[in-house]
Write a protein that holds these residues in place. Structure first.
Motif, PDB file in Angstrom:
ATOM      1  N   ASN A 229       0.826  -1.210   0.000  1.00  0.00           N
ATOM      2  CA  ASN A 229       0.000   0.000   0.000  1.00  0.00           C
ATOM      3  C   ASN A 229       0.857   1.255   0.000  1.00  0.00           C
ATOM      4  OD1 ASN A 229      -2.359  -1.402  -0.129  1.00  0.00           O
ATOM      5  ND2 ASN A 229      -2.857  -1.212   2.033  1.00  0.00           N
TER       6      ASN A 229
ATOM      7  N   LYS B 108       0.700   4.211  -2.693  1.00  0.00           N
ATOM      8  CA  LYS B 108       0.496   5.620  -2.314  1.00  0.00           C
ATOM      9  C   LYS B 108       1.578   6.511  -2.934  1.00  0.00           C
ATOM     10  CE  LYS B 108      -3.056   5.428   0.528  1.00  0.00           C
ATOM     11  NZ  LYS B 108      -4.266   6.195   0.415  1.00  0.00           N
TER      12      LYS B 108
ATOM     13  N   LYS C  11       0.667   6.898  -6.552  1.00  0.00           N
ATOM     14  CA  LYS C  11      -0.483   7.792  -6.691  1.00  0.00           C
ATOM     15  C   LYS C  11      -0.070   9.248  -6.476  1.00  0.00           C
ATOM     16  CE  LYS C  11      -5.175   8.556  -5.053  1.00  0.00           C
ATOM     17  NZ  LYS C  11      -6.247   8.095  -4.171  1.00  0.00           N
ATOM     18  N   THR C  12       0.784   9.488  -5.497  1.00  0.00           N
ATOM     19  CA  THR C  12       1.260  10.847  -5.225  1.00  0.00           C
ATOM     20  C   THR C  12       2.065  11.372  -6.414  1.00  0.00           C
ATOM     21  OG1 THR C  12       1.290  10.353  -2.860  1.00  0.00           O
ATOM     22  CG2 THR C  12       2.530  12.284  -3.578  1.00  0.00           C
TER      23      THR C  12
ATOM     24  N   VAL D 183       5.049  11.655   1.413  1.00  0.00           N
ATOM     25  CA  VAL D 183       5.072  10.187   1.311  1.00  0.00           C
ATOM     26  C   VAL D 183       5.814   9.518   2.450  1.00  0.00           C
ATOM     27  CG1 VAL D 183       4.793  10.216  -1.195  1.00  0.00           C
ATOM     28  CG2 VAL D 183       7.098  10.069  -0.212  1.00  0.00           C
TER      29      VAL D 183
ATOM     30  N   TRP E 253      -0.816   7.423   6.910  1.00  0.00           N
ATOM     31  CA  TRP E 253      -1.862   7.499   5.899  1.00  0.00           C
ATOM     32  C   TRP E 253      -1.952   6.276   5.021  1.00  0.00           C
ATOM     33  CZ3 TRP E 253       0.663   7.129   1.383  1.00  0.00           C
ATOM     34  CH2 TRP E 253       1.886   7.763   1.226  1.00  0.00           C
ATOM     35  N   VAL E 254      -1.189   5.257   5.321  1.00  0.00           N
ATOM     36  CA  VAL E 254      -1.266   4.021   4.557  1.00  0.00           C
ATOM     37  C   VAL E 254      -2.393   3.176   5.132  1.00  0.00           C
ATOM     38  CG1 VAL E 254      -0.061   1.945   3.843  1.00  0.00           C
ATOM     39  CG2 VAL E 254       1.193   4.091   4.037  1.00  0.00           C
TER      40      VAL E 254
END
Length: 144
Positions: free
Chosen positions: A76, A80, A83-84, A125, A130-131
């Motif tokens: 994940n 992320k 995605k960032t 990141v 936030w994962v």
């Protein structure tokens, strides 16, 4: 790392789109891989890229993330990061190279701007909280 090696007999069972995806997308994140960005680096004029800054980075102690929190959280985290990168309007393109290595082609801008963008990106990141977990877990605070 999740790569498939095909022989001539295997190739015939896949569509052109499936072969393209296997060649240019990374298995875990479903994001572009090194093969995809390498084409843009070696033949940038063909893709309308005339000036860029190249950056390559890895996740420090990523093995520890997998060992402590588990591979689901590690995967994940990789997603992320991809995605960032995908949402960063200051990037021309980016990819997950392999394991915990990533590359970016950054739009040409002054050095201090690049530094500020990269620092903000890495700040964003580098926060594990936030994962999110992709499964139903019964633990109160869990990164499993």
């Amino acid at each position: 790392m999740g790569e498939r090696i095909l022989d001539n007999n295997d190739i015939e069972q896949y569509t052109k789109e499936e072969l393209y995806e296997m060649a240019f997308y990374e298995v875990v994140t479903h994001y572009y891989n090194w093969n995809w960005i390498r084409n843009r680096l070696t033949d940038s004029d063909k893709y309308g890229i005339d000036d860029y800054i190249f950056a390559h980075f890895d996740i420090k102690d990523f093995k520890m993330v997998n060992e402590i929190y588990g591979h689901a959280i590690g995967d994940n985290l990789l997603r992320k990061i991809c995605k960032t990168m995908e949402q960063a309007d200051w990037l021309i393109c980016s990819c997950r190279c392999d394991n915990d290595n990533f590359s970016m082609m950054i739009k040409r801008m002054p050095d201090d701007e690049v530094r500020a963008k990269l620092e903000a990106f890495f700040d964003e990141v580098s926060v594990l909280k936030w994962v999110e977990v992709d499964h139903d877990c019964k633990h109160e605070s869990c990164y499993c």
